[in-house]
Design a protein around this motif. Structure first.
Motif, short mmCIF file in Angstrom:
data_model
loop_
_atom_site.label_atom_id
_atom_site.label_comp_id
_atom_site.label_asym_id
_atom_site.label_seq_id
_atom_site.Cartn_x
_atom_site.Cartn_y
_atom_site.Cartn_z
N TRP A 1 0.86 -1.17 0.00
CA TRP A 1 0.00 0.00 0.00
C TRP A 1 0.90 1.23 0.00
CZ3 TRP A 1 -5.48 -0.02 0.44
CH2 TRP A 1 -6.05 -1.29 0.62
N VAL A 2 0.61 2.18 -0.87
CA VAL A 2 1.41 3.40 -0.97
C VAL A 2 0.52 4.60 -0.67
CG1 VAL A 2 2.88 4.83 -2.44
CG2 VAL A 2 2.90 2.33 -2.69
N LEU A 3 0.96 5.44 0.24
CA LEU A 3 0.22 6.66 0.57
C LEU A 3 1.05 7.88 0.20
CD1 LEU A 3 -2.24 8.06 1.94
CD2 LEU A 3 -0.87 8.09 4.04
N THR A 4 0.53 8.69 -0.71
CA THR A 4 1.12 9.99 -1.01
C THR A 4 0.21 11.07 -0.44
OG1 THR A 4 0.00 10.14 -3.16
CG2 THR A 4 2.18 9.11 -3.12
N VAL A 5 0.77 12.24 -0.22
CA VAL A 5 0.00 13.32 0.42
C VAL A 5 0.13 14.59 -0.40
CG1 VAL A 5 0.30 12.32 2.72
CG2 VAL A 5 1.97 13.96 1.87
N PRO A 6 -0.77 15.57 -0.20
CA PRO A 6 -0.68 16.84 -0.94
C PRO A 6 0.62 17.58 -0.65
CG PRO A 6 -2.82 16.59 0.13
CD PRO A 6 -1.96 15.50 0.66
N TYR A 7 0.96 18.51 -1.54
CA TYR A 7 2.24 19.20 -1.44
C TYR A 7 2.45 19.88 -0.10
CZ TYR A 7 3.15 18.45 -6.40
OH TYR A 7 3.40 17.86 -7.60
N ALA A 8 1.45 20.60 0.37
CA ALA A 8 1.62 21.34 1.63
C ALA A 8 1.88 20.39 2.79
CB ALA A 8 0.38 22.18 1.90
N PHE B 1 -2.86 5.97 8.59
CA PHE B 1 -2.79 5.17 7.36
C PHE B 1 -2.92 3.68 7.67
CE2 PHE B 1 0.49 3.48 4.12
CZ PHE B 1 -0.49 3.11 3.23
N LEU B 2 -2.08 3.17 8.57
CA LEU B 2 -2.11 1.73 8.84
C LEU B 2 -3.40 1.30 9.54
CD1 LEU B 2 1.48 0.58 9.87
CD2 LEU B 2 0.34 0.50 7.66
N ALA C 1 2.24 -5.05 9.36
CA ALA C 1 2.82 -4.32 8.23
C ALA C 1 4.22 -3.82 8.59
CB ALA C 1 1.94 -3.13 7.84
N VAL C 2 5.02 -3.63 7.57
CA VAL C 2 6.31 -2.97 7.68
C VAL C 2 6.27 -1.78 6.72
CG1 VAL C 2 8.80 -3.16 7.35
CG2 VAL C 2 7.51 -5.11 8.23
N HIS D 1 6.43 10.23 1.40
CA HIS D 1 5.32 9.30 1.21
C HIS D 1 5.66 7.97 1.85
CE1 HIS D 1 8.01 8.68 -2.23
NE2 HIS D 1 7.49 7.48 -2.38
N PHE D 2 4.68 7.08 1.91
CA PHE D 2 4.81 5.84 2.67
C PHE D 2 4.61 4.62 1.77
CE2 PHE D 2 3.15 9.24 5.25
CZ PHE D 2 3.83 9.14 6.46
N HIS D 3 5.50 3.65 1.91
CA HIS D 3 5.34 2.34 1.28
C HIS D 3 5.15 1.32 2.40
CE1 HIS D 3 6.69 3.28 -2.92
NE2 HIS D 3 7.22 4.32 -2.29
N ALA D 4 3.97 0.73 2.47
CA ALA D 4 3.68 -0.25 3.53
C ALA D 4 3.51 -1.64 2.92
CB ALA D 4 2.42 0.14 4.29
N LEU D 5 4.27 -2.60 3.43
CA LEU D 5 4.08 -4.00 3.08
C LEU D 5 3.17 -4.60 4.14
CD1 LEU D 5 7.75 -4.99 2.15
CD2 LEU D 5 5.89 -4.35 0.61
N ALA D 6 1.89 -4.75 3.80
CA ALA D 6 0.90 -5.21 4.78
C ALA D 6 0.48 -6.63 4.47
CB ALA D 6 -0.33 -4.29 4.75
N LEU D 7 0.34 -7.44 5.52
CA LEU D 7 -0.21 -8.78 5.34
C LEU D 7 -1.60 -8.64 4.73
CD1 LEU D 7 0.77 -10.48 8.72
CD2 LEU D 7 2.05 -10.42 6.57
N ASP D 8 -1.90 -9.44 3.72
CA ASP D 8 -3.17 -9.31 3.01
C ASP D 8 -4.26 -10.13 3.70
OD1 ASP D 8 -4.54 -8.00 1.05
OD2 ASP D 8 -4.17 -9.49 -0.51
#
Length: 246
Positions: free
Chosen positions: A109-116, A135-136, A160-161, A176-183
């Motif tokens: 799962w990847v979370l990006t956020v607005p510029y500000a 997020f998690l 998750a990691v 931004h965040f890259h999460a490796l989450a158990l599905d």
């Protein structure tokens, strides 16, 4: 059979670019009254010593073949050195597979956020922790819902990691965040054993719900912090971070 060949770090274009321009860059920032943070200077200077035998090495002897090898010290940097970052990446991946992640499906799962908000996260690690928590927790709630275990609440455990990236493809500022989450999630049986419940791939609508809930909760955090007057004034235009937005 492959043989160890020490890299010649001082011959790379990156090494020459840093070696020839670092002192001028640091002096310019000092004159402007905006010195570069110490940890950035430390990483750059350590990079210039990394893999260079003149700055230290080990002499390794092989009893089987009788040969000696010179192994230069590495900087073990986390933020800049391509060699050390590459080695750390490989070691981290091996550790995740061999020692950390269970035998269960994993989804990124990847979370990006607005510029500000990227700018705020770049300056404030407490905000990184807060957004990561939202997020998690939202992803885990989605997993519980899709496995039909929402009634168990947090007794249905996800895992998750997460790796926090601070730059984009163009080396621009982009926290931004890259999460490796158990599905899926784990529940505990009556005899205390853990049972894994796979969730399967989320639908587009479900991903949209996760995004909307993360956005709503982060906006709530922003509103509460603004009411408390916790935000700093706008950063100075001479600061280094705004220049990284491009």
């Amino acid at each position: 059979m492959s043989a160890y060949r020490p890299r010649r770090a001082w011959e790379s274009p990156l090494y020459h670019a840093v070696a020839e321009n670092l002192a001028t860059f640091l002096a310019d920032r000092q004159l402007r009254g905006r010195p570069v943070p110490f940890f950035v200077v430390r990483d750059f200077r350590a990079f210039l010593d990394c893999g260079v035998p003149a700055h230290g090495f080990l002499r390794v002897h092989c009893e089987a073949c009788g040969r000696d090898r010179i192994v230069p010290f590495s900087c073990k940097g986390r933020g800049f050195c391509p060699s050390c970052c590459g080695r750390r990446m490989a070691e981290t991946a091996a550790r995740l597979i061999d020692e950390t992640l269970p035998e269960a499906p994993v989804r990124q799962w990847v979370l990006t956020v607005p510029y500000a908000l990227r700018f705020l996260l770049a300056y404030d690690r407490e905000w990184i922790a807060a957004v990561h928590h939202v997020f998690l927790n939202t992803v885990f709630a989605s997993l519980r819902r899709r496995t039909g275990l929402s009634s168990l609440g947090r007794n249905a455990k996800g895992g998750a990691v997460t790796f926090v990236q601070r730059f984009g493809d163009a080396l621009n500022l982009n926290v931004h965040f890259h999460a490796l989450a158990l599905d899926g999630v784990y529940s505990e049986t009556e005899d205390g054993a853990l049972l894994f419940h796979p969730a399967g791939p989320p639908s587009d609508d479900e991903v949209g719900r996760v995004v909307a809930r993360v956005a709503r909760r982060v906006k709530g955090l922003l509103a509460r912090r603004a009411e408390a007057g916790d935000f700093d004034a706008e950063p100075d235009s001479e600061d280094l971070l705004p220049a990284l937005y491009g």
